[in-house]
Design a protein around this motif. Structure first.
Motif, short mmCIF file in Angstrom:
data_model
loop_
_atom_site.label_atom_id
_atom_site.label_comp_id
_atom_site.label_asym_id
_atom_site.label_seq_id
_atom_site.Cartn_x
_atom_site.Cartn_y
_atom_site.Cartn_z
N MET A 1 0.83 -1.19 0.00
CA MET A 1 0.00 0.00 0.00
C MET A 1 0.87 1.25 0.00
SD MET A 1 -2.90 1.02 2.71
CE MET A 1 -3.53 -0.65 2.74
N ASN A 2 0.50 2.21 -0.83
CA ASN A 2 1.27 3.45 -0.89
C ASN A 2 0.96 4.33 0.32
OD1 ASN A 2 2.22 2.67 -3.40
ND2 ASN A 2 0.32 3.43 -4.35
N GLY A 3 1.76 5.35 0.49
CA GLY A 3 1.52 6.29 1.59
C GLY A 3 0.26 7.07 1.36
N VAL A 4 -0.09 7.85 2.36
CA VAL A 4 -1.30 8.65 2.28
C VAL A 4 -1.05 9.85 1.37
CG1 VAL A 4 -2.90 10.04 3.59
CG2 VAL A 4 -2.00 7.94 4.56
N THR A 5 -1.90 10.03 0.40
CA THR A 5 -1.75 11.15 -0.53
C THR A 5 -2.71 12.26 -0.15
OG1 THR A 5 -3.45 10.29 -1.96
CG2 THR A 5 -1.21 9.55 -2.39
N PRO A 6 -2.46 13.48 -0.64
CA PRO A 6 -3.38 14.59 -0.35
C PRO A 6 -4.80 14.28 -0.79
CG PRO A 6 -1.37 15.42 -1.33
CD PRO A 6 -1.27 13.92 -1.38
N SER A 7 -4.96 13.55 -1.90
CA SER A 7 -6.33 13.29 -2.36
C SER A 7 -7.05 12.38 -1.36
CB SER A 7 -6.31 12.66 -3.74
OG SER A 7 -5.74 11.37 -3.66
N ASP A 8 -6.29 11.48 -0.71
CA ASP A 8 -6.91 10.67 0.33
C ASP A 8 -7.47 11.55 1.44
OD1 ASP A 8 -6.33 8.34 -0.93
OD2 ASP A 8 -4.48 7.96 0.18
N LEU A 9 -6.63 12.51 1.84
CA LEU A 9 -7.06 13.39 2.93
C LEU A 9 -8.25 14.24 2.51
CD1 LEU A 9 -3.66 14.46 4.46
CD2 LEU A 9 -5.37 12.91 5.41
N ALA A 10 -8.28 14.64 1.22
CA ALA A 10 -9.40 15.45 0.75
C ALA A 10 -10.70 14.68 0.91
CB ALA A 10 -9.18 15.85 -0.70
N LEU A 11 -10.63 13.35 0.68
CA LEU A 11 -11.84 12.54 0.84
C LEU A 11 -12.34 12.58 2.28
CD1 LEU A 11 -11.15 9.29 -1.17
CD2 LEU A 11 -12.62 11.20 -1.77
N LEU A 12 -11.39 12.74 3.20
CA LEU A 12 -11.75 12.68 4.62
C LEU A 12 -12.12 14.05 5.18
CD1 LEU A 12 -9.38 10.21 6.46
CD2 LEU A 12 -11.79 10.00 5.95
N LEU A 13 -12.30 15.04 4.30
CA LEU A 13 -12.51 16.40 4.79
C LEU A 13 -13.59 16.51 5.88
CD1 LEU A 13 -11.76 19.36 4.63
CD2 LEU A 13 -13.44 19.64 2.82
N PRO A 14 -14.77 15.91 5.69
CA PRO A 14 -15.78 16.07 6.75
C PRO A 14 -15.29 15.52 8.09
CG PRO A 14 -16.74 15.06 4.79
CD PRO A 14 -15.27 15.13 4.56
N GLU A 15 -14.67 14.34 8.04
CA GLU A 15 -14.18 13.76 9.29
C GLU A 15 -13.11 14.64 9.91
OE1 GLU A 15 -14.73 12.05 6.59
OE2 GLU A 15 -15.84 10.23 7.06
N LEU A 16 -12.23 15.19 9.04
CA LEU A 16 -11.15 16.04 9.55
C LEU A 16 -11.71 17.28 10.23
CD1 LEU A 16 -8.50 15.67 6.72
CD2 LEU A 16 -8.45 14.71 9.03
N ILE A 17 -12.78 17.81 9.69
CA ILE A 17 -13.40 18.99 10.32
C ILE A 17 -13.83 18.64 11.74
CG2 ILE A 17 -15.40 20.53 10.25
CD1 ILE A 17 -15.24 20.39 7.20
N LEU A 18 -14.50 17.48 11.86
CA LEU A 18 -14.99 17.10 13.19
C LEU A 18 -13.83 16.83 14.14
CD1 LEU A 18 -18.06 14.80 12.48
CD2 LEU A 18 -17.97 17.26 12.80
N ILE A 19 -12.79 16.15 13.62
CA ILE A 19 -11.65 15.86 14.48
C ILE A 19 -10.98 17.16 14.93
CG2 ILE A 19 -9.35 14.82 14.54
CD1 ILE A 19 -10.45 12.68 12.64
N GLY A 20 -10.86 18.10 13.98
CA GLY A 20 -10.27 19.40 14.31
C GLY A 20 -11.05 20.08 15.42
N ALA A 21 -12.38 20.06 15.28
CA ALA A 21 -13.20 20.69 16.32
C ALA A 21 -12.98 19.99 17.65
CB ALA A 21 -14.67 20.62 15.91
N ALA A 22 -12.89 18.66 17.61
CA ALA A 22 -12.69 17.90 18.85
C ALA A 22 -11.37 18.30 19.51
CB ALA A 22 -12.73 16.41 18.57
N LEU A 23 -10.33 18.44 18.69
CA LEU A 23 -9.02 18.81 19.23
C LEU A 23 -9.07 20.20 19.85
CD1 LEU A 23 -6.56 17.37 16.58
CD2 LEU A 23 -6.99 16.58 18.91
#
Lengths: 473, 486
Positions: free
Chosen positions: A1-23
């Protein structure tokens, strides 16, 4: 499996927003303990994540992290649903957590993280992230259930939930390892192709492994016979947490189960649809019957949620794309009518937690009683409410799949369930009030209730409203 | 605005207005205005309706739920029009009779009444099964509340029993409806009837059973009639009038709209049992009525017997029987409505429903007793009054099928005469009951005005039944020419 690419993270944007808020909430916890910042941040994060999740096109088929997460129309639907549910729960919690002295930033952090788990569970296309997502939900939920450490009932509820939850997780892990051992993959697509290659002669051990996975998910959904935790947990947890579990956690279980059955077990659909139909039949019958004997409102709603889980499973049991869409519709509307009913429980305070606390409510608070009646009618499945649309969809898919007897059993149980809900309505409308008027309902709770009521009505008046959203996996 | 939608939405708008305005006094006036406006708006159903055609008229069709293939479809034929007019009329009378009888939670009462009117009219306007089902279920909610909140001492038990019985029936109809949707892809009544060959005999039998469960509870047929005495007795007068006048007719109407045209083979299979159940209802219902000591309960049980005539007529599957059955539904709607109004009016003065507490009422209330006599005589089937024609049609239809059925039905008429005349004798004739001394029993102008339209209708339909029968001729002929029928 390749490393995490920016496009992978873009897919996770909604989750990242929630995680950011939690932090943010966690890091500023010592400053925000006595303010409503937690609610505001959670609400804003939920709305932002909802927007980010809804932006995806419904017929998208993107996947990321080496195919482990799918950001398709199916995931989109549930991510939006969970964000909306999170927002409603945050509103419902505001007054209650302030009054009961629950540590506010931590509470909201846990809500946010559990919602991330739910969203990931709906997008997982591989057993391992699915397992991790479910654990994320459950661990947050254990703490949320027992967050009022001074209440023995809450501690008992948390321990019961934890013990049976760990058992279910263990079952599921065992199932995953069996499956991995026999197919050499944990990816849904890989499992499906290996099942298809086996044809009719799929190894009984493999079926067993997949069955264990289903069992673990059935625990999340609280389907009979994996339901025993639900009544105790809902009763012991504070009402907003119970609402979060009944609506969000159950819908997450349904989302995961539906994707697993359709995407991974497709070639063995016959076996699993029979199994799920049995779970569905047991759940509707037992949930409705036992609910009739309850005097505690949260226990009553717990058993009612078990019956509703049975209805929702009927769609998955059909084993078709149409059935999956029906379950999606069911889950969507169920979330809002359950949040509405729990919202009324929260709005009425201590009085709302007893079935006889609703006596005479219509004379004291006609609008609140009318709202509760709407949610009860919707839970019963009376036409022109969302509950009817949901029931219609799953019964339609069951009949289409040739399971008329299951449909008949389910609707007959719903008559028993009607008795349960109408008992509350009888108390509200036909009995004299014997308690002082409840306190004014908090504006945040009002807002959440109005939103839930609007969805419930819209779903009944325009049953096609979710059609463009419910994209089967 | 299209006519039928207006009829459905007018009462609903009234209900909304009542909910929004806080005044109780205003609530009565709004309810009266909404019901009268609905009745006036229904005038084109009389003036612009083409009685010679069996086709649906005043049709409306809008796409509603494309993924299920379901439209918002309305349309009326000659069978539905009389029911709509009856519902509009009875709703006005319900508001009128509640003017002083309902004193608590006045706004909620009238809102519920108007929602019930919407559901009643909507049901008879629906041109597809889905909409029919929606209104079928919708009417249960306001009636549940009407019985349970404003009813008599046993109201809670009666309302829950009513709700559970009707729901138990209608959930099976839901399964049947979805099965039909699965087979046909549409739920339009006409399309279903046209394509009924697609269903096998076994399927039709099962489906007939599923719909029978719903319709039989509402009619109510023997042996699922046990909710009726409770509900009718405990309901407030307006609730009893709606129950007896319209709700019971929904079952019979369902048979005519769905069972007969869509499931002819199923109907054929079930004809015998249905006829037998009808005759049992007639005779058994009449005997049970004889022994009642509570006036309201007596009239409630008499409904079981009278609705037995209706199903007997429908399942003779002869044009006389079916036309008689429909006419008799209208007649029963008028007369049982009138009798419940009469009972409610005197109850308001005496607060007792026991027959033994009455006697010699004629000495104090001659106008009331004249009207009561008219309605009792009409119900017994007195020639020149409305029930006579319906009963003759039904019984002659029954004789065409089987002499025994006809004979038993006549026995039911005899018993009906006995219990009604006996009731009248005990309540009205003889010496004045001492407990009634000093009470004013005579009707006021509002009450006379409430009963008068029904009295006129009873006489008019008795002398000139053609005014209803002319509506029925074309659709009944079409119904019996396609599939079912001798």
């Amino acid at each position: 499996m390749n490393g995490v690419t920016p496009s992978d993270l873009a897919l996770l944007l909604p989750e990242l927003i929630l995680i950011g808020a939690a932090l943010v909430l966690l890091l500023t916890a010592h400053r925000t303990r006595t303010t409503s910042v937690g609610t505001t941040v959670t609400l804003l994060a939920a709305i932002a994540a909802l927007w980010a999740a809804g932006r995806v096109s419904p017929d998208a088929s993107a996947s990321g992290f080496g195919g482990m997460l799918a950001a398709d129309g199916y995931a989109r639907y549930f991510r939006v649903l969970f964000c909306a549910g999170l927002a409603v729960v945050a509103l419902l919690s505001e007054r209650r957590i302030r009054e009961t002295g629950i540590p506010r930033p931590e509470y909201h952090t846990l809500l946010l993280l559990a919602s991330v788990g739910m969203m990931l569970a709906a997008s997982s296309a591989d057993l391992l992230p699915l397992y991790l997502a479910l654990e994320l939900i459950t661990i947050c939920a254990y703490v949320l259930v027992g967050i009022r450490v001074e209440r023995p009932l809450a501690n008992e509820a948390a321990i019961k939930y934890f013990l049976s939850g760990s058992f279910a997780s263990a079952l599921m892990l065992l199932g995953i390892s069996l499956t991995y051992g026999l197919t050499g993959t944990t990816e849904f697509a890989g499992i499906a192709s290996s099942l298809a290659a086996d044809g009719d002669g799929a190894s009984p051990l493999l079926i067993c492994g997949l069955g264990l996975i289903c069992g673990g998910l059935a625990f999340k959904v609280a389907a009979v016979p994996f339901h025993a935790w639900a009544p105790d947990t809902y009763q012991g947890a504070s009402a907003p947490v119970a609402a979060f579990l009944a609506a969000g956690s159950k819908a997450a279980g349904l989302a995961a189960l539906c994707r697993v059955v359709v995407a991974a077990f497709g070639p063995q659909a016959e076996v699993f649809s029979t199994m799920l139909a049995a779970l569905a039949a047991l759940s509707v019958v037992l949930g409705s019957l036992v609910a009739a004997a309850q005097t505690d409102m949260k226990r009553l709603l717990a058993y009612s949620s078990i019956a509703h889980a049975g209805f929702a499973l009927m769609g998955i049991a059909a084993g078709t794309a149409e059935g999956a869409a029906a379950t999606m519709t069911y889950a969507g509307f169920y979330v809002f009518m359950t949040l509405g009913a729990f919202g009324m429980v929260i709005a009425l305070g201590e009085r709302g937690e007893r079935v006889d606390g609703y006596r005479g409510l219509a004379a004291q608070r006609p609008v609140a009683a009318a709202g509760m009646l709407l949610f009860l009618l919707s839970l019963t499945g009376i036409p022109l409410t969302a509950g009817f649309t949901a029931k219609f969809s799953v019964i339609q898919s069951a009949i289409h799949a040739g399971r008329t007897e299951l449909a008949v059993l389910a609707v007959l149980s719903s008559v028993v369930a009607a008795f349960v809900y109408m008992r509350v309505a009888v108390g509200m409308y036909m009995k004299e009030p014997c308690e002082p008027e409840p306190a004014r309902i908090a504006p945040t709770v009002c807002l959440a209730l109005v939103f839930a009521a609007l969805v419930t009505l819209a779903g009944g008046l325009f049953p096609g409203i979710l059609d463009s959203w419910t994209v089967a996996p | 605005m299209p006519l039928l939608s207006t009829l459905i939405l007018l009462p609903l708008a009234g209900a909304l207005a009542i909910c929004l305005l806080p005044s109780e006094r205003l609530a009565r006036w709004i309810a009266l205005a909404a019901t009268v406006a609905t009745a006036v708006a229904a005038a084109p159903l009389v003036t612009d309706f083409d009685k010679s055609s069996a086709a649906l008229q005043f049709t409306e069709n809008h796409e509603w739920i494309p993924s299920w293939g379901i439209d918002y479809g309305l349309g009326v034929d000659g069978i539905s029009v009389p029911f709509i007019l009856l519902a509009a009329l009875l709703s006005i009378l319900c508001v009128s009779v509640s003017w002083t009888a309902i004193r608590t939670r006045v706004r909620e009462f009238h809102a519920a009444l108007l929602v019930a009117e919407t559901a009643m009219i909507g049901l008879f306007c629906a041109s597809n099964l889905f909409l029919f089902f929606v209104f079928w279920e919708l009417i249960v909610v306001p009636l549940f509340l009407l019985i349970g909140i404003w009813g008599g001492p046993g109201r809670v038990y009666a309302s829950v029993k009513f709700l559970l019985f009707t729901l138990a029936g209608s959930v099976l109809m839901l399964v049947g409806m979805i099965t039909l949707l699965d087979v046909f892809g549409t739920l339009d009544f006409r399309a279903l009837a046209a394509g009924h060959e697609q269903l096998s005999g076994t399927q039709q039998a099962w489906l007939f059973g599923a719909f029978l469960a719903a319709f039989a509870v509402k009619v109510p047929m023997f042996p699922v009639h046990t909710w009726l005495p409770n509900a009718h007795t405990e309901a407030p007068t307006a609730g009893s009038v709606i129950l007896a006048g319209i709700l019971l007719k929904m079952g019979g109407y369902g048979f005519l709209r769905l069972s007969l045209p869509v499931l002819p083979e199923g109907t054929e299979l079930f004809t015998r049992p249905m006829l037998v159940a009808s005759v049992v209802a007639i005779v058994y219902g009449a005997y049970v009525t004889l022994v009642q000591t509570d006036i309201k309960r007596l009239i409630a049980y008499s409904s079981v017997s009278h609705m037995g005539f209706v199903t007997l007529g429908i399942f003779t599957l002869t044009s006389r029987g079916v036309e008689g059955g429909i006419l008799q539904m209208i007649n029963h709607g008028i007369l049982s409505g009138a009798l419940f109004l009469c009972v409610g009016m005197i109850y308001e003065r005496t607060h007792t429903r026991e027959i033994a507490d009455y006697g010699g009422v004629v000495r104090k209330a001659p106008i009331y007793c004249t009207l009561l006599a008219l309605f009792c005589l009409a119900t017994t089937g007195m020639p020149g009054l409305n029930s006579f024609v319906g009963e003759v049609l039904i019984i002659s239809g029954a004789f065409e099928i089987d002499g025994l059925l006809g004979a038993l039905a006549i026995w039911g008429v005899v018993l009906g005469t006995i219990y009604l005349v006996w009731l009248f004798y005990r309540v009205v004739m003889g010496e004045l009951n001492p407990t009634l001394e000093g009470k004013s029993l005579e009707l006021g102008a509002r009450e006379v005005a409430t009963l008068l339209p029904l009295a006129i209708a009873a006489i008019a339909l008795g002398l000139y039944p053609e005014c209803v029968l002319s509506y029925l001729r074309a659709p009944v002929a079409e119904l019996l020419s396609s599939g079912v029928g001798p």
